[in-house]
Design a protein around this motif. Structure first.
Motif, mmCIF file in Angstrom:
data_model
loop_
_atom_site.group_PDB
_atom_site.id
_atom_site.type_symbol
_atom_site.label_atom_id
_atom_site.label_comp_id
_atom_site.label_asym_id
_atom_site.label_seq_id
_atom_site.Cartn_x
_atom_site.Cartn_y
_atom_site.Cartn_z
ATOM 1 N N VAL A 73 0.836 -1.206 0.000
ATOM 2 C CA VAL A 73 0.000 0.000 0.000
ATOM 3 C C VAL A 73 0.867 1.251 0.000
ATOM 4 C CG1 VAL A 73 -1.653 1.327 1.366
ATOM 5 C CG2 VAL A 73 -1.993 -1.118 1.044
ATOM 6 N N LYS A 74 1.915 1.270 0.819
ATOM 7 C CA LYS A 74 2.820 2.426 0.850
ATOM 8 C C LYS A 74 3.437 2.679 -0.519
ATOM 9 C CE LYS A 74 4.318 2.228 5.663
ATOM 10 N NZ LYS A 74 5.451 1.937 6.561
ATOM 11 N N LYS A 75 3.892 1.624 -1.162
ATOM 12 C CA LYS A 75 4.515 1.770 -2.483
ATOM 13 C C LYS A 75 3.518 2.305 -3.500
ATOM 14 C CE LYS A 75 8.292 -1.520 -2.262
ATOM 15 N NZ LYS A 75 9.255 -1.771 -3.292
ATOM 16 N N LEU A 76 2.303 1.813 -3.458
ATOM 17 C CA LEU A 76 1.291 2.280 -4.408
ATOM 18 C C LEU A 76 0.922 3.743 -4.164
ATOM 19 C CD1 LEU A 76 -1.021 -0.846 -4.590
ATOM 20 C CD2 LEU A 76 0.432 0.066 -6.406
ATOM 21 N N LEU A 77 0.788 4.117 -2.893
ATOM 22 C CA LEU A 77 0.425 5.497 -2.579
ATOM 23 C C LEU A 77 1.538 6.475 -2.931
ATOM 24 C CD1 LEU A 77 -1.441 4.997 0.818
ATOM 25 C CD2 LEU A 77 -2.440 5.502 -1.423
ATOM 26 N N SER A 93 3.755 5.924 -5.298
ATOM 27 C CA SER A 93 3.995 5.772 -6.748
ATOM 28 C C SER A 93 5.475 5.866 -7.118
ATOM 29 C CB SER A 93 3.207 6.824 -7.540
ATOM 30 O OG SER A 93 1.838 6.634 -7.372
ATOM 31 N N ARG A 94 6.308 5.377 -6.227
ATOM 32 C CA ARG A 94 7.734 5.303 -6.541
ATOM 33 C C ARG A 94 8.290 4.048 -5.877
ATOM 34 N NH1 ARG A 94 8.198 9.554 -2.194
ATOM 35 N NH2 ARG A 94 9.362 8.475 -0.585
ATOM 36 N N ASP A 95 9.457 3.707 -6.310
ATOM 37 C CA ASP A 95 10.093 2.503 -5.768
ATOM 38 C C ASP A 95 9.145 1.306 -5.837
ATOM 39 O OD1 ASP A 95 12.038 0.867 -4.631
ATOM 40 O OD2 ASP A 95 11.374 1.318 -2.591
ATOM 41 N N LEU A 96 8.582 1.088 -7.019
ATOM 42 C CA LEU A 96 7.631 -0.008 -7.187
ATOM 43 C C LEU A 96 8.314 -1.329 -7.518
ATOM 44 C CD1 LEU A 96 4.782 1.824 -9.112
ATOM 45 C CD2 LEU A 96 4.877 1.256 -6.685
#
Length: 81
Positions: free
Chosen positions: A53-57, A59-62
């Motif tokens: 969820v943190k990565k999606l919110l 939108s970096r370091d995916l």
């Protein structure tokens, strides 16, 4: 899935772990209720969800991230060490 594999192998006359070793994944509660108890790989599922969820919110370091995991040895596999 691992529990179903153990049950099917036994239905076919095979012995777990003497004839076939079975290793499950995610350490679900079902692993404890199979005979023999299912050896399994445990993952930090809640931590993985939070990180996703943190990565999606952000939108970096995916990219991929290796999370800690551990082998829980029970009775369904032989020669794990």
């Amino acid at each position: 899935m691992g529990a179903a594999v153990v049950n099917e192998l036994q239905r076919r006359g095979l012995r777990v772990p003497e004839d076939v070793s079975v290793l499950g994944f995610d350490n679900t509660s079902t692993a404890l209720h199979v005979k023999p108890p299912l050896s399994t790989m445990a993952q930090p599922l809640e931590e993985m969800g939070r990180m996703a969820v943190k990565k999606l919110l952000r939108s970096r370091d995916l990219g991929p991230k290796i999370m800690p995991h551990r082998l829980i040895e029970r009775g369904s596999a032989s020669c794990l060490s």
